[in-house]
Design an enzyme around this catalytic site. Sequence first.
Site, PDB file in Angstrom:
ATOM      1  CE1 TYR A  58      36.565  39.667  45.832  1.00 57.13           C
ATOM      2  CE2 TYR A  58      34.469  39.114  46.865  1.00 57.13           C
ATOM      3  CZ  TYR A  58      35.755  39.621  46.948  1.00 57.13           C
ATOM      4  OH  TYR A  58      36.223  40.091  48.142  1.00 57.13           O
ATOM      5  CD  GLU A  92      39.796  25.400  20.357  1.00 60.03           C
ATOM      6  OE1 GLU A  92      38.589  25.227  20.099  1.00 60.03           O
ATOM      7  OE2 GLU A  92      40.266  25.276  21.503  1.00 60.03           O
TER       8      GLU A  92
END
Length: 212
Positions: A121, A75
């Site tokens: 966050y 990949e």
Amino acid sequence: MSEEAGLRRELVRMGRLLATRQLAHGTAGNLSARLGDGSILVTPTNSSLGNLDPDRISKVSRTGELISGDKPSKEYFFHLAVFDERPGARAVVHLHSAYSVAVSCLRHEQTDDVLPPLTAYYVMRVGKLPLVRYFPPGDRGLAEEVRRVSREHRSMLLANHGSIVSGASLSDAVSASEELEETAKISFILGGRPTSPLGAEQIAGLTRAFPA
């Protein structure tokens, strides 16, 4: 210590951390980091992130030719696509962590952002999370889809597969990947109950204060 030697050690350290935290299993997932000359260090094919050898980590050119080390992950091509489109990115983390993969397997009416902005966050570290349509493992067509999405997003999910997150450093990309996984977990814990995600004004304030 040279830049390359330091990054090799950092890839080993972060791979072990992800495995210890049960975010990487078997030989699933891969990591990469960009060197100053544009070449890429990427974890080898069929390697365990928890048991990397710094000397065997693959080094490939910006166009994908193997320079040294073992054969790169199958990949690696979508890592190169991310780096091509995001000049500020110095690392890419691809994981098959359980909750993120579970989200990628759900049926989504809209695929431009598949997790709600539940925490500050998450917004700061992940941003919007588009879902890339399914491609079989190793399909080079995935690179072009990742390239397209990377132009505007630092994080994405691959349908029925896992996450891709880029960052200004390897530690930044790992932290964002962990935040994505935790938010996916929280989403499942909430189980469809009514939630209070952050609103557009709150998100815009975070984006201004903490630009990608």
